[in-house]
Design a protein around this motif. Structure first.
Motif, PDB file in Angstrom:
ATOM      1  N   TYR A 205      14.916  65.209  67.955  1.00  0.00           N
ATOM      2  CA  TYR A 205      15.219  64.751  66.300  1.00  0.00           C
ATOM      3  C   TYR A 205      16.492  64.378  66.289  1.00  0.00           C
ATOM      4  N   GLN A 206      17.178  63.833  67.393  1.00  0.00           N
ATOM      5  CA  GLN A 206      18.879  63.284  68.260  1.00  0.00           C
ATOM      6  C   GLN A 206      18.244  62.187  67.813  1.00  0.00           C
ATOM      7  N   LEU A 207      19.089  61.084  67.540  1.00  0.00           N
ATOM      8  CA  LEU A 207      18.849  59.640  67.706  1.00  0.00           C
ATOM      9  C   LEU A 207      20.556  59.232  67.901  1.00  0.00           C
ATOM     10  N   GLY A 208      20.580  58.748  68.984  1.00  0.00           N
ATOM     11  CA  GLY A 208      21.555  58.042  68.847  1.00  0.00           C
ATOM     12  C   GLY A 208      22.043  56.369  69.046  1.00  0.00           C
ATOM     13  N   ALA A 209      23.322  55.738  68.828  1.00  0.00           N
ATOM     14  CA  ALA A 209      23.042  54.140  68.981  1.00  0.00           C
ATOM     15  C   ALA A 209      23.897  53.566  70.049  1.00  0.00           C
ATOM     16  N   LEU A 210      23.805  52.725  70.474  1.00  0.00           N
ATOM     17  CA  LEU A 210      25.094  51.396  71.348  1.00  0.00           C
ATOM     18  C   LEU A 210      25.186  51.121  70.253  1.00  0.00           C
ATOM     19  N   ILE A 211      26.231  50.911  69.402  1.00  0.00           N
ATOM     20  CA  ILE A 211      26.614  49.863  69.305  1.00  0.00           C
ATOM     21  C   ILE A 211      27.686  48.904  69.769  1.00  0.00           C
ATOM     22  N   THR A 212      27.242  47.891  69.531  1.00  0.00           N
ATOM     23  CA  THR A 212      27.818  47.036  70.336  1.00  0.00           C
ATOM     24  C   THR A 212      29.509  46.233  69.445  1.00  0.00           C
ATOM     25  N   SER A 213      28.691  45.656  68.418  1.00  0.00           N
ATOM     26  CA  SER A 213      28.958  44.898  67.215  1.00  0.00           C
ATOM     27  C   SER A 213      28.925  45.023  65.462  1.00  0.00           C
ATOM     28  N   TYR A 214      29.857  45.337  64.786  1.00  0.00           N
ATOM     29  CA  TYR A 214      30.202  45.566  63.647  1.00  0.00           C
ATOM     30  C   TYR A 214      30.941  44.417  62.965  1.00  0.00           C
ATOM     31  N   VAL A 215      30.143  44.295  60.974  1.00  0.00           N
ATOM     32  CA  VAL A 215      31.207  43.542  60.207  1.00  0.00           C
ATOM     33  C   VAL A 215      32.604  44.665  60.098  1.00  0.00           C
ATOM     34  N   GLY A 216      33.754  44.157  59.818  1.00  0.00           N
ATOM     35  CA  GLY A 216      34.903  44.639  59.036  1.00  0.00           C
ATOM     36  C   GLY A 216      34.759  44.545  58.176  1.00  0.00           C
ATOM     37  N   ALA A 217      35.957  45.091  57.158  1.00  0.00           N
ATOM     38  CA  ALA A 217      36.677  44.449  55.815  1.00  0.00           C
ATOM     39  C   ALA A 217      37.024  43.459  55.688  1.00  0.00           C
ATOM     40  N   ASP A 218      37.247  42.842  56.375  1.00  0.00           N
ATOM     41  CA  ASP A 218      37.281  41.413  55.683  1.00  0.00           C
ATOM     42  C   ASP A 218      36.102  40.084  55.685  1.00  0.00           C
ATOM     43  N   GLY A 219      35.018  41.035  56.412  1.00  0.00           N
ATOM     44  CA  GLY A 219      34.046  40.195  57.254  1.00  0.00           C
ATOM     45  C   GLY A 219      33.388  39.099  58.058  1.00  0.00           C
ATOM     46  N   GLN A 220      34.785  39.782  58.985  1.00  0.00           N
ATOM     47  CA  GLN A 220      34.783  39.622  60.364  1.00  0.00           C
ATOM     48  C   GLN A 220      34.174  40.618  61.597  1.00  0.00           C
ATOM     49  N   PRO A 221      33.373  39.613  62.212  1.00  0.00           N
ATOM     50  CA  PRO A 221      32.539  40.704  62.812  1.00  0.00           C
ATOM     51  C   PRO A 221      33.571  41.076  64.575  1.00  0.00           C
ATOM     52  N   VAL A 222      33.633  42.263  64.373  1.00  0.00           N
ATOM     53  CA  VAL A 222      34.555  43.604  65.526  1.00  0.00           C
ATOM     54  C   VAL A 222      33.365  43.551  66.709  1.00  0.00           C
TER      55      VAL A 222
END
Length: 269
Positions: A205-222
């Motif tokens: 019942y506890q899931l995790g995600a290995l995140i490699t990138s996301y979009v920052g506040a400036d709209g640019q990928p981080v």
């Protein structure tokens, strides 16, 4: 002069009278009556058996739908020539369901006098279950039915970190858990959060995600590797929304993980 007689007075019966059962010499029910139901059953069985042996009831055509297994098709077609009433039909379907894990259902319907229609339902991968470095295919019902081989599949990758029993043919997760995994992967992608894989944390019942990138506040990928923890018993949408807001506002402060498992709270490190 009065006339007297020695005859017995006759008995008068109404219309509801039922004659008594004939008794045998020892006082029981007559053997001929006791055997009548057995004789009737034997007669019916004999008639059915005789009819089943008639050429008109031999299987002449087998229609198969949904099966992509050549051996299964070949064996079902080999039923041609068998009696339409033969138990070989049911034995064949039961054996294939036991031995072929990728087969979710197999039903055969008899069409009198001589046709057989079979419908096979094959399992398809909903997620890839990773355990001890090995990858297995799991269908929408959570049944682990085959080890993965061949080309990559466009389905979520779920790493098992709790060492769930994972024998072929066993159910490693409920249908609801599988749906939550698929939904989590989809919503993260819609929020421009790229993941390497998902994983089972302390329990199913506890899931995790290995995140490699996301979009920052400036709209640019981080480009940053983070771990996000979710609870599958709560709406996934609101948890991902809270994660996305946190990444935009404080993404630079997050070094390791984000924990959203407690409703109404977000912890990060």
């Amino acid at each position: 002069m009065r006339q007297s007689g020695t005859g017995k007075t006759p008995k008068v019966f109404n219309t509801s009278y039922v004659p008594p059962k004939r008794l045998s010499a020892n006082g029981g029910v007559s053997n001929s009556l006791a055997w009548r139901p057995v004789v009737r059953v034997l007669f019916v069985v004999a008639v059915i058996f005789a009819l089943s042996r008639l050429p008109v009831f031999k299987i002449k055509q087998v229609n198969i739908e949904g099966a992509d297994n050549a051996l299964l098709k070949e064996e079902l077609q080999s039923l041609v020539g068998q009696s339409i009433f033969s138990s070989t039909v049911s034995r064949t379907t039961e054996r294939w369901l036991r031995q072929e894990r990728s087969l979710a259902a197999l039903t055969c319907h008899r069409g009198l006098p001589s046709s057989l229609s079979c419908q096979a339902t094959m399992r398809s991968p909903a997620i890839i279950w990773v355990q001890s470095g090995r990858e297995f295919l799991v269908d929408e019902e959570g049944v682990l039915y085959a080890e993965k081989s061949g080309q990559p599949l466009d389905v979520p990758l779920l790493e098992d970190r709790v060492n769930t029993d994972s024998n072929l043919g066993s159910q490693v997760a409920s249908r609801e858990i599988v749906e939550q995994v698929i939904r989590l992967k989809k919503i993260l992608s819609e929020q421009s959060v790229t993941t390497k894989s998902l994983f089972v944390a302390d329990s199913l019942y506890q899931l995790g995600a290995l995140i490699t990138s996301y979009v920052g506040a400036d709209g640019q990928p981080v480009q940053k590797e983070l771990t996000a923890l979710f609870i599958s018993t709560q709406p996934i949408e609101s948890q991902v929304k809270a994660l996305r807001t946190l990444l935009k506002e404080r993404g630079g402060s997050i070094k390791e993980r984000v924990d959203l498992r407690i409703p109404g709270y977000v912890y990060y490190k």
